[in-house]
Design a protein around this motif. Structure first.
Motif, PDB file in Angstrom:
ATOM      1  N   SER A  81       0.819  -1.219   0.000  1.00 37.30           N
ATOM      2  CA  SER A  81       0.000   0.000   0.000  1.00 37.30           C
ATOM      3  C   SER A  81       0.850   1.266   0.000  1.00 37.30           C
ATOM      4  N   ILE A  82       2.167   1.148   0.250  1.00 34.31           N
ATOM      5  CA  ILE A  82       3.049   2.315   0.208  1.00 34.31           C
ATOM      6  C   ILE A  82       3.216   2.761  -1.246  1.00 34.31           C
ATOM      7  N   PRO A  83       2.909   3.991  -1.594  1.00 38.92           N
ATOM      8  CA  PRO A  83       3.032   4.459  -2.986  1.00 38.92           C
ATOM      9  C   PRO A  83       4.458   4.282  -3.503  1.00 38.92           C
ATOM     10  N   GLY A  84       4.582   3.694  -4.685  1.00 39.72           N
ATOM     11  CA  GLY A  84       5.902   3.475  -5.280  1.00 39.72           C
ATOM     12  C   GLY A  84       6.459   2.094  -5.028  1.00 39.72           C
ATOM     13  N   PHE A  85       5.837   1.342  -4.125  1.00 38.61           N
ATOM     14  CA  PHE A  85       6.270  -0.023  -3.845  1.00 38.61           C
ATOM     15  C   PHE A  85       5.572  -0.997  -4.801  1.00 38.61           C
ATOM     16  N   GLY A  86       6.360  -1.725  -5.587  1.00 35.46           N
ATOM     17  CA  GLY A  86       5.808  -2.755  -6.446  1.00 35.46           C
ATOM     18  C   GLY A  86       5.948  -4.118  -5.792  1.00 35.46           C
ATOM     19  N   LYS A  87       5.407  -5.128  -6.435  1.00 36.02           N
ATOM     20  CA  LYS A  87       5.440  -6.481  -5.875  1.00 36.02           C
ATOM     21  C   LYS A  87       6.872  -6.987  -5.699  1.00 36.02           C
ATOM     22  N   GLU A  88       7.727  -6.718  -6.692  1.00 34.26           N
ATOM     23  CA  GLU A  88       9.113  -7.183  -6.619  1.00 34.26           C
ATOM     24  C   GLU A  88       9.845  -6.536  -5.446  1.00 34.26           C
ATOM     25  N   THR A  89       9.623  -5.241  -5.245  1.00 35.74           N
ATOM     26  CA  THR A  89      10.265  -4.537  -4.130  1.00 35.74           C
ATOM     27  C   THR A  89       9.800  -5.087  -2.792  1.00 35.74           C
ATOM     28  N   VAL A  90       8.493  -5.299  -2.652  1.00 44.80           N
ATOM     29  CA  VAL A  90       7.927  -5.769  -1.385  1.00 44.80           C
ATOM     30  C   VAL A  90       8.452  -7.152  -1.031  1.00 44.80           C
ATOM     31  N   VAL A  91       8.417  -8.084  -1.984  1.00 50.66           N
ATOM     32  CA  VAL A  91       8.861  -9.451  -1.657  1.00 50.66           C
ATOM     33  C   VAL A  91      10.365  -9.499  -1.390  1.00 50.66           C
ATOM     34  N   SER A  92      11.125  -8.651  -2.085  1.00 48.69           N
ATOM     35  CA  SER A  92      12.572  -8.604  -1.853  1.00 48.69           C
ATOM     36  C   SER A  92      12.880  -8.066  -0.458  1.00 48.69           C
ATOM     37  N   LEU A  93      12.137  -7.033  -0.032  1.00 46.33           N
ATOM     38  CA  LEU A  93      12.358  -6.464   1.294  1.00 46.33           C
ATOM     39  C   LEU A  93      11.926  -7.418   2.400  1.00 46.33           C
ATOM     40  N   ILE A  94      10.796  -8.095   2.217  1.00 48.18           N
ATOM     41  CA  ILE A  94      10.373  -9.085   3.217  1.00 48.18           C
ATOM     42  C   ILE A  94      11.400 -10.211   3.301  1.00 48.18           C
ATOM     43  N   GLY A  95      11.937 -10.613   2.127  1.00 44.19           N
ATOM     44  CA  GLY A  95      12.944 -11.663   2.108  1.00 44.19           C
ATOM     45  C   GLY A  95      14.215 -11.269   2.834  1.00 44.19           C
ATOM     46  N   GLU A  96      14.636 -10.017   2.702  1.00 42.62           N
ATOM     47  CA  GLU A  96      15.881  -9.557   3.322  1.00 42.62           C
ATOM     48  C   GLU A  96      15.700  -9.139   4.783  1.00 42.62           C
ATOM     49  N   LEU A  97      14.562  -8.556   5.113  1.00 40.97           N
ATOM     50  CA  LEU A  97      14.346  -8.046   6.471  1.00 40.97           C
ATOM     51  C   LEU A  97      13.666  -9.054   7.378  1.00 40.97           C
ATOM     52  N   GLY A  98      12.957 -10.021   6.797  1.00 40.40           N
ATOM     53  CA  GLY A  98      12.259 -11.009   7.609  1.00 40.40           C
ATOM     54  C   GLY A  98      11.039 -10.416   8.293  1.00 40.40           C
ATOM     55  N   ASP A  99      10.672 -10.988   9.427  1.00 36.42           N
ATOM     56  CA  ASP A  99       9.508 -10.539  10.185  1.00 36.42           C
ATOM     57  C   ASP A  99       9.879  -9.274  10.965  1.00 36.42           C
ATOM     58  N   LEU A 100       9.326  -8.144  10.569  1.00 41.43           N
ATOM     59  CA  LEU A 100       9.663  -6.867  11.211  1.00 41.43           C
ATOM     60  C   LEU A 100       9.190  -6.802  12.661  1.00 41.43           C
ATOM     61  N   ARG A 101       8.273  -7.666  13.043  1.00 41.38           N
ATOM     62  CA  ARG A 101       7.752  -7.650  14.413  1.00 41.38           C
ATOM     63  C   ARG A 101       8.802  -8.050  15.434  1.00 41.38           C
ATOM     64  N   ARG A 102       9.869  -8.684  14.993  1.00 41.14           N
ATOM     65  CA  ARG A 102      10.884  -9.131  15.948  1.00 41.14           C
ATOM     66  C   ARG A 102      11.776  -7.995  16.436  1.00 41.14           C
ATOM     67  N   PHE A 103      11.749  -6.844  15.765  1.00 39.32           N
ATOM     68  CA  PHE A 103      12.568  -5.697  16.173  1.00 39.32           C
ATOM     69  C   PHE A 103      11.859  -4.922  17.285  1.00 39.32           C
ATOM     70  N   ARG A 104      12.610  -4.535  18.309  1.00 38.49           N
ATOM     71  CA  ARG A 104      12.016  -3.834  19.445  1.00 38.49           C
ATOM     72  C   ARG A 104      11.638  -2.401  19.083  1.00 38.49           C
ATOM     73  N   SER A 105      12.258  -1.838  18.047  1.00 38.38           N
ATOM     74  CA  SER A 105      11.951  -0.466  17.618  1.00 38.38           C
ATOM     75  C   SER A 105      12.431  -0.282  16.185  1.00 38.38           C
ATOM     76  N   SER A 106      12.048   0.854  15.601  1.00 38.86           N
ATOM     77  CA  SER A 106      12.500   1.150  14.234  1.00 38.86           C
ATOM     78  C   SER A 106      13.994   1.436  14.214  1.00 38.86           C
ATOM     79  N   ASN A 107      14.554   1.907  15.341  1.00 38.73           N
ATOM     80  CA  ASN A 107      16.000   2.134  15.417  1.00 38.73           C
ATOM     81  C   ASN A 107      16.776   0.826  15.316  1.00 38.73           C
ATOM     82  N   ALA A 108      16.218  -0.224  15.925  1.00 40.29           N
ATOM     83  CA  ALA A 108      16.845  -1.543  15.819  1.00 40.29           C
ATOM     84  C   ALA A 108      16.800  -2.035  14.371  1.00 40.29           C
ATOM     85  N   LEU A 109      15.726  -1.711  13.673  1.00 42.04           N
ATOM     86  CA  LEU A 109      15.612  -2.057  12.254  1.00 42.04           C
ATOM     87  C   LEU A 109      16.645  -1.294  11.433  1.00 42.04           C
TER      88      LEU A 109
END
Length: 404
Positions: free
Chosen positions: A275-303
């Motif tokens: 839903s972020i403007p400018g994000f395509g399917k390839e970008t989203v799946v690549s970022l999820i693949g590299e960053l994993g589950d974002l819920r595991r980070f205690r804050s955005s600074n840790a990310l």
């Protein structure tokens, strides 16, 4: 939760040094092989203690075997970043060895009371493996394109002008079969057109009219060419080989992306990040693949630190160095995020967003080109905070909310 038993494990390529401490006292130390026999022995030792916790460093591909074993046995563990482990252990050890490292890993667990690591869904790891394979294919493709460009300068450099862009499966088909300008000149456009198999024409979705224009241009360019190798030079074999490799890599990349999208659709954050403007399917799946589950980070600074765009500050006496990013993180994720900023800026013409607002505002403040990278990094910070917020709170992007 308090643990009275800690297993410190130092993982290497073929073995693991295991130190077992109960109430801060070592009760056992053993070296086990990194195979089925070794993991069976480790399972037996873990079963002999009540609720043990395992502490080990993330040593790339080798530690994944141990991590997989512990996940399958539902054992709590602390999966330490190597840099973090070094800082924690250097204060205690006077000399370094695998046995000492295993002991110190367990010993520091009683001192620091580290929380067990967040256990991600195995599907995230599968997506990361696919992403890494995709990135390797991208890297290989760039190398092969550069080599192909170099050898084409010896035979038919004008061939790169036959298509609007010197890339794509049909262009590589032309290179594979018509890199010899003498061969092209000996045939008429109709003969070349008829020599292309029907299944090839269908697979590239080219109309006969467009195909005729490309062939006519190819013949015209061949008459201008001045090859510096003989007609039977082995360079032509090299060109055919590189063209086939590029075609295969391109097909594999498309296949992997489709499979990544199919897998990522099972994650709630897929649609949220999309839903972020400018994000395509390839970008989203690549970022999820590299960053994993974002819920595991205690804050955005840790990310930010995981990606490697957290700032490093150095000050001594009257000297204050310019702040720089640490780059101690995921370089692939940084690359994807950096490219995403341009996509977000382009999409803002039709889909306004607060990330582009921030980017354009900073660009006006820093008119010189020297600040371009700094502006992009600052925008990446804002983008990561947005991604983290959307995933953590299960929200879709809303410009009005983000702007306020």
């Amino acid at each position: 939760m308090e643990y009275n038993c800690a297993f410190g494990i130092d993982v290497s390529k073929a073995s693991m040094n295991v130190a077992i401490l109960v109430n801060k006292h070592q009760v056992d130390a053993v070296i086990l092989p990194m195979n089925q026999q070794g993991f069976s022995s480790l399972k037996a030792k873990l079963a002999s203690f009540k609720q043990p916790i395992v502490v080990f460093e993330a040593t790339g591909i080798y530690s994944r075997r141990l991590k997989f074993f512990l996940d399958s046995q539902r054992i709590n563990y602390v999966y330490l970043n190597p840099l973090r482990a070094k800082k924690q252990l250097d204060k205690l050890r006077s000399f370094k060895s695998d046995q000492v490292d295993a002991f110190r890993l367990a010993e520091t667990q009683f001192i620091l009371s580290r929380k067990p690591s967040y256990k991600m869904d195995p599907a995230y790891q599968e997506l990361m493996d696919m992403s890494r394979f995709y990135q390797e294919l991208v890297k290989d493709s760039i190398a092969h394109k550069n080599r192909l460009h170099r050898v084409l300068q010896l035979t038919f450099p004008e061939l790169e002008q036959a298509e609007s862009q010197p890339s794509g499966n049909f262009y590589w088909y032309l290179v594979e079969h018509y890199a010899n300008p003498q061969k092209v000149c000996q045939s008429s456009p109709d003969q070349i057109l008829n020599s292309i198999p029907v299944q090839v024409k269908k697979s590239f979705f080219l109309s006969n009219q467009r195909l005729s224009r490309i062939i006519e241009r190819l013949v015209k360019l061949a008459r201008q060419a001045y090859p510096v190798v003989t007609e039977h030079s082995y360079v032509y074999h090299q060109i055919s080989y590189l063209a086939r490799q590029l075609k295969t890599e391109n097909q594999m990349k498309n296949k992997i992306i489709k499979q990544m999208i199919q897998l990522a659709k099972s994650f709630k954050e897929y649609d949220e990040l999309l839903s972020i403007p400018g994000f395509g399917k390839e970008t989203v799946v690549s970022l999820i693949g590299e960053l994993g589950d974002l819920r595991r980070f205690r804050s955005s600074n840790a990310l930010n630190a995981f990606v490697g765009i957290n700032l490093r500050h150095y000050e001594s006496g009257n000297y204050v160095a310019a702040d720089r990013i640490s780059k101690r993180g995921n370089p692939i994720a940084r690359k994807i995020l950096f490219k995403s900023i341009q996509s977000i800026a382009s999409a803002a013409h039709y889909h306004p967003n607060h990330i582009n607002d921030f980017y354009q505002k900073r660009k006006k403040q820093f008119s010189s080109s020297s600040g371009t990278k700094k502006i992009a990094i600052a925008t990446m910070h804002r983008l990561l905070r947005t991604m983290y917020h959307l995933v953590k709170y299960d929200q879709f992007y809303d410009y009005d909310i983000a702007r306020s």
